[in-house]
Design a protein around this motif. Structure first.
Motif, PDB file in Angstrom:
ATOM      1  N   SER A   1       6.451  11.055  -9.842  1.00 24.39           N
ATOM      2  CA  SER A   1       7.368  11.323  -8.728  1.00 24.39           C
ATOM      3  C   SER A   1       8.764  11.657  -9.247  1.00 24.39           C
ATOM      4  N   LEU A   2       9.176  10.976 -10.311  1.00 27.62           N
ATOM      5  CA  LEU A   2      10.497  11.202 -10.892  1.00 27.62           C
ATOM      6  C   LEU A   2      10.630  12.620 -11.429  1.00 27.62           C
ATOM      7  N   VAL A   3       9.564  13.115 -12.066  1.00 25.13           N
ATOM      8  CA  VAL A   3       9.571  14.478 -12.604  1.00 25.13           C
ATOM      9  C   VAL A   3       9.726  15.487 -11.468  1.00 25.13           C
ATOM     10  N   LYS A   4       9.163  15.183 -10.322  1.00 21.56           N
ATOM     11  CA  LYS A   4       9.257  16.072  -9.165  1.00 21.56           C
ATOM     12  C   LYS A   4      10.600  15.939  -8.435  1.00 21.56           C
ATOM     13  N   GLY A   5      11.444  14.989  -8.867  1.00 17.87           N
ATOM     14  CA  GLY A   5      12.736  14.782  -8.225  1.00 17.87           C
ATOM     15  C   GLY A   5      12.700  13.774  -7.094  1.00 17.87           C
ATOM     16  N   ASP A   6      11.575  13.110  -6.916  1.00 16.97           N
ATOM     17  CA  ASP A   6      11.441  12.105  -5.872  1.00 16.97           C
ATOM     18  C   ASP A   6      11.807  10.745  -6.453  1.00 16.97           C
ATOM     19  N   LEU A   7      12.972  10.213  -6.098  1.00 16.64           N
ATOM     20  CA  LEU A   7      13.416   8.927  -6.602  1.00 16.64           C
ATOM     21  C   LEU A   7      12.954   7.770  -5.737  1.00 16.64           C
ATOM     22  N   GLY A   8      12.214   8.080  -4.697  1.00 17.21           N
ATOM     23  CA  GLY A   8      11.699   7.026  -3.825  1.00 17.21           C
ATOM     24  C   GLY A   8      12.585   6.820  -2.609  1.00 17.21           C
TER      25      GLY A   8
ATOM     26  N   SER B   1       0.831  -1.209   0.000  1.00 15.74           N
ATOM     27  CA  SER B   1       0.000   0.000   0.000  1.00 15.74           C
ATOM     28  C   SER B   1       0.866   1.259   0.000  1.00 15.74           C
ATOM     29  N   LEU B   2       1.905   1.286   0.839  1.00 12.41           N
ATOM     30  CA  LEU B   2       2.783   2.444   0.926  1.00 12.41           C
ATOM     31  C   LEU B   2       3.515   2.689  -0.401  1.00 12.41           C
TER      32      LEU B   2
ATOM     33  N   SER C   1      15.019   4.079  -0.379  1.00 13.10           N
ATOM     34  CA  SER C   1      15.864   2.895  -0.474  1.00 13.10           C
ATOM     35  C   SER C   1      15.281   1.777   0.369  1.00 13.10           C
ATOM     36  N   MET C   2      15.196   0.587  -0.211  1.00 15.53           N
ATOM     37  CA  MET C   2      14.687  -0.549   0.544  1.00 15.53           C
ATOM     38  C   MET C   2      15.678  -0.987   1.616  1.00 15.53           C
ATOM     39  N   ARG C   3      16.952  -0.760   1.371  1.00 11.43           N
ATOM     40  CA  ARG C   3      17.974  -1.201   2.315  1.00 11.43           C
ATOM     41  C   ARG C   3      18.115  -0.242   3.486  1.00 11.43           C
ATOM     42  N   SER C   4      18.322   1.056   3.209  1.00 13.25           N
ATOM     43  CA  SER C   4      18.611   2.006   4.286  1.00 13.25           C
ATOM     44  C   SER C   4      17.382   2.765   4.773  1.00 13.25           C
ATOM     45  N   LYS C   5      16.290   2.653   4.055  1.00 14.22           N
ATOM     46  CA  LYS C   5      15.041   3.373   4.392  1.00 14.22           C
ATOM     47  C   LYS C   5      15.202   4.885   4.281  1.00 14.22           C
ATOM     48  N   GLN C   6      16.223   5.345   3.554  1.00 14.36           N
ATOM     49  CA  GLN C   6      16.487   6.763   3.342  1.00 14.36           C
ATOM     50  C   GLN C   6      16.089   7.130   1.918  1.00 14.36           C
ATOM     51  N   PRO C   7      15.868   8.417   1.629  1.00 12.30           N
ATOM     52  CA  PRO C   7      15.556   8.817   0.253  1.00 12.30           C
ATOM     53  C   PRO C   7      16.708   8.473  -0.701  1.00 12.30           C
ATOM     54  N   VAL C   8      16.387   7.928  -1.863  1.00 11.24           N
ATOM     55  CA  VAL C   8      17.393   7.510  -2.841  1.00 11.24           C
ATOM     56  C   VAL C   8      18.207   8.717  -3.312  1.00 11.24           C
ATOM     57  N   ALA C   9      17.575   9.863  -3.486  1.00  6.58           N
ATOM     58  CA  ALA C   9      18.301  11.055  -3.941  1.00  6.58           C
ATOM     59  C   ALA C   9      19.425  11.411  -2.960  1.00  6.58           C
ATOM     60  N   GLY C  10      19.170  11.304  -1.687  1.00  7.89           N
ATOM     61  CA  GLY C  10      20.192  11.568  -0.680  1.00  7.89           C
ATOM     62  C   GLY C  10      21.307  10.536  -0.722  1.00  7.89           C
ATOM     63  N   GLU C  11      20.944   9.279  -0.943  1.00  7.15           N
ATOM     64  CA  GLU C  11      21.944   8.210  -1.051  1.00  7.15           C
ATOM     65  C   GLU C  11      22.856   8.462  -2.245  1.00  7.15           C
ATOM     66  N   LEU C  12      22.277   8.861  -3.367  1.00 12.53           N
ATOM     67  CA  LEU C  12      23.068   9.146  -4.565  1.00 12.53           C
ATOM     68  C   LEU C  12      23.963  10.369  -4.347  1.00 12.53           C
TER      69      LEU C  12
END
Length: 181
Positions: free
Chosen positions: A53-60, A35-36, A62-73
């Motif tokens: 979401s991608l157009v807005k810059g939201d990459l989702g 659902s989430l 991370s399943m591993r770290s539970k952090q935003p993917v953009a921050g991880e990158l």
């Protein structure tokens, strides 16, 4: 036409598949993840939601770290740029040098050696070369660290691995170009 990946990734994302003996995922955890992640919609709808979401810059997330993917990158960009610059400098300097040397000593032993090394460099897959240099220089002779960051020693193995293909190609190109003139 429902998204199948939600059911497949949900146990891992909910943390119910640890490195230790796997535990069965709870139904409520799987359903909450589906659902989430909006995986309970049709595939076309899931793709539309993702692209929006991608157009807005939201990459989702991370399943591993539970952090935003953009921050991880973003956290990994400095290391990536450091490796790219080091490999670019190495393959330019060495590739041009080998190409000039091969052209100057055309059809003599230095030319033959450089051409064989270039052929091996182009033919060797990077993943195999990377494993090989780790085994030789880190495991066998303990000269360089396997992984990490902080000093130039950590940069040597990845730089050589990334640059070898470019060195081989550039050496062949420079040799051929100089011999045409």
């Amino acid at each position: 036409e429902r998204a199948l990946s939600g059911g497949q990734e949900a146990p891992r994302a909910t943390g119910s598949v640890p490195l230790a003996p796997p535990l069965p995922p709870t139904t409520s955890g799987v359903m909450a993840f589906i659902s989430l992640s909006k995986l309970d919609a049709a595939c076309k709808m899931c793709i539309g939601i993702y692209l929006g979401s991608l157009v807005k810059g939201d990459l989702g997330q991370s399943m591993r770290s539970k952090q935003p993917v953009a921050g991880e990158l973003a956290a990994r960009i400095p290391a990536t740029l450091e490796l790219a610059v080091a490999a670019g400098i190495l393959f330019t300097v060495v590739g041009v040098g080998l190409g000039v040397a091969a052209a100057v000593w055309r059809n003599r032993w230095p030319d033959h050696v450089i051409r064989v090394i270039s052929l091996l460099g182009v033919s060797t897959p990077s993943f195999w070369l990377g494993a090989g240099v780790i085994l030789v220089f880190s495991v066998r002779f303990r000269l360089l660290p396997v992984a990490g960051r902080g000093s130039l020693a950590f940069l040597v193995l990845p730089t050589v691995t990334v640059a070898l293909d470019g060195i081989a190609l550039l050496a062949r190109l420079v040799r051929a170009s100089l011999l045409e003139v």
